[in-house]
Design a protein around this motif. Sequence first.
Motif, PDB file in Angstrom:
ATOM      1  N   PHE A  59       0.892  -1.155   0.019  1.00 43.49           N
ATOM      2  CA  PHE A  59       0.124   0.090  -0.133  1.00 43.49           C
ATOM      3  C   PHE A  59       0.842   1.148  -0.088  1.00 43.49           C
ATOM      4  O   PHE A  59       0.596   2.244  -0.701  1.00 43.49           O
ATOM      5  CB  PHE A  59      -0.824   0.155   1.117  1.00 43.49           C
ATOM      6  N   SER A  60       1.946   1.185   0.883  1.00 39.09           N
ATOM      7  CA  SER A  60       2.731   2.206   0.825  1.00 39.09           C
ATOM      8  C   SER A  60       3.654   2.817  -0.525  1.00 39.09           C
ATOM      9  O   SER A  60       3.524   3.850  -1.076  1.00 39.09           O
ATOM     10  CB  SER A  60       3.761   2.131   1.919  1.00 39.09           C
ATOM     11  N   LEU A  61       4.024   1.573  -1.374  1.00 41.38           N
ATOM     12  CA  LEU A  61       4.751   1.878  -2.268  1.00 41.38           C
ATOM     13  C   LEU A  61       3.843   2.086  -3.453  1.00 41.38           C
ATOM     14  O   LEU A  61       4.341   3.189  -4.100  1.00 41.38           O
ATOM     15  CB  LEU A  61       5.488   0.393  -2.686  1.00 41.38           C
ATOM     16  N   ILE A  84       0.842  -4.669  -8.685  1.00 45.10           N
ATOM     17  CA  ILE A  84       2.357  -4.785  -9.173  1.00 45.10           C
ATOM     18  C   ILE A  84       3.101  -5.127  -7.917  1.00 45.10           C
ATOM     19  O   ILE A  84       3.930  -5.879  -7.628  1.00 45.10           O
ATOM     20  CB  ILE A  84       2.620  -3.651  -9.964  1.00 45.10           C
ATOM     21  N   PHE A  85       2.984  -3.954  -6.903  1.00 46.03           N
ATOM     22  CA  PHE A  85       3.778  -4.094  -5.640  1.00 46.03           C
ATOM     23  C   PHE A  85       3.518  -5.491  -4.801  1.00 46.03           C
ATOM     24  O   PHE A  85       4.120  -6.047  -4.385  1.00 46.03           O
ATOM     25  CB  PHE A  85       3.716  -2.944  -4.822  1.00 46.03           C
ATOM     26  N   GLY A  86       1.902  -5.774  -4.815  1.00 49.69           N
ATOM     27  CA  GLY A  86       1.485  -6.773  -4.114  1.00 49.69           C
ATOM     28  C   GLY A  86       2.124  -8.190  -4.754  1.00 49.69           C
ATOM     29  O   GLY A  86       2.535  -9.021  -4.075  1.00 49.69           O
ATOM     30  N   THR A  87       2.064  -8.235  -5.932  1.00 53.34           N
ATOM     31  CA  THR A  87       2.485  -9.486  -6.745  1.00 53.34           C
ATOM     32  C   THR A  87       4.190  -9.527  -6.246  1.00 53.34           C
ATOM     33  O   THR A  87       4.656 -10.642  -6.000  1.00 53.34           O
ATOM     34  CB  THR A  87       2.470  -9.372  -8.199  1.00 53.34           C
ATOM     35  N   LEU A  88       4.898  -8.564  -6.650  1.00 49.12           N
ATOM     36  CA  LEU A  88       6.586  -8.522  -6.405  1.00 49.12           C
ATOM     37  C   LEU A  88       6.768  -8.987  -4.692  1.00 49.12           C
ATOM     38  O   LEU A  88       7.707  -9.491  -4.579  1.00 49.12           O
ATOM     39  CB  LEU A  88       7.079  -7.133  -6.493  1.00 49.12           C
ATOM     40  N   LEU A  89       5.886  -8.392  -4.128  1.00 44.07           N
ATOM     41  CA  LEU A  89       6.016  -8.741  -2.446  1.00 44.07           C
ATOM     42  C   LEU A  89       5.429 -10.093  -1.844  1.00 44.07           C
ATOM     43  O   LEU A  89       5.325 -10.217  -0.788  1.00 44.07           O
ATOM     44  CB  LEU A  89       5.662  -7.725  -1.603  1.00 44.07           C
ATOM     45  N   GLY A  90       4.762 -10.783  -3.016  1.00 41.19           N
ATOM     46  CA  GLY A  90       4.191 -12.143  -2.656  1.00 41.19           C
ATOM     47  C   GLY A  90       2.872 -12.169  -2.207  1.00 41.19           C
ATOM     48  O   GLY A  90       2.475 -13.111  -1.609  1.00 41.19           O
ATOM     49  N   GLN A  91       2.256 -11.117  -2.360  1.00 46.43           N
ATOM     50  CA  GLN A  91       0.780 -10.896  -1.716  1.00 46.43           C
ATOM     51  C   GLN A  91      -0.342 -10.608  -2.783  1.00 46.43           C
ATOM     52  O   GLN A  91      -1.431 -10.217  -2.659  1.00 46.43           O
ATOM     53  CB  GLN A  91       0.650  -9.653  -0.895  1.00 46.43           C
ATOM     54  N   PRO A 149      -2.458 -13.065  -3.986  1.00 46.60           N
ATOM     55  CA  PRO A 149      -3.842 -13.468  -3.508  1.00 46.60           C
ATOM     56  C   PRO A 149      -4.725 -12.374  -2.733  1.00 46.60           C
ATOM     57  O   PRO A 149      -5.982 -12.352  -3.122  1.00 46.60           O
ATOM     58  CB  PRO A 149      -3.677 -14.709  -2.898  1.00 46.60           C
ATOM     59  N   PHE A 150      -4.009 -12.009  -1.859  1.00 49.06           N
ATOM     60  CA  PHE A 150      -4.553 -10.892  -1.147  1.00 49.06           C
ATOM     61  C   PHE A 150      -5.357  -9.743  -2.032  1.00 49.06           C
ATOM     62  O   PHE A 150      -6.486  -9.318  -1.810  1.00 49.06           O
ATOM     63  CB  PHE A 150      -3.745 -10.445   0.009  1.00 49.06           C
ATOM     64  N   PHE A 151      -4.445  -9.195  -2.795  1.00 42.80           N
ATOM     65  CA  PHE A 151      -4.682  -7.951  -3.482  1.00 42.80           C
ATOM     66  C   PHE A 151      -5.805  -8.099  -4.648  1.00 42.80           C
ATOM     67  O   PHE A 151      -6.549  -7.610  -5.005  1.00 42.80           O
ATOM     68  CB  PHE A 151      -3.410  -7.182  -4.073  1.00 42.80           C
ATOM     69  N   TRP A 152      -5.646  -9.412  -5.129  1.00 44.38           N
ATOM     70  CA  TRP A 152      -6.748 -10.099  -6.120  1.00 44.38           C
ATOM     71  C   TRP A 152      -7.937  -9.892  -5.541  1.00 44.38           C
ATOM     72  O   TRP A 152      -8.902  -9.395  -6.069  1.00 44.38           O
ATOM     73  CB  TRP A 152      -6.302 -11.377  -6.822  1.00 44.38           C
TER      74      TRP A 152
END
Length: 100
Positions: free
Chosen positions: A26-28, A73-80, A82-85
């Motif tokens: 969220f921050s990035l 993009i950032f959620g995927t790069l940080l391994g999250q 499924p959460f962001f989807w």
Amino acid sequence: MSWIKRLKAKWQIKSDWDFWMIMLSFSLAGMAIMPVRKLIFHLVGITAKTPLWIKILVYLPLIPPAYYVGLMIFGTLLGQFPFFWEFLSGRLRFLTGRKK
């Protein structure tokens, strides 16, 4: 109950690591949207002299979707992913009025 525990319960997150990676995403995404906004405004021709109502009319349909792309993009790069989807799918369902 701390705010972290409340958010973890609301978002159904088990791990502290996952929580902090989500918060970092969220921050990035929030920081990344500022140069994107400047670029979009420049491409559209908005300057400091442009009336506020025009800026708002351009901002509303363009910037929030760009922020959500940044979240993915950032959620995927940080391994999250499924959460962001699920998070963004819920936002889209809300906007379209569809039930789960």
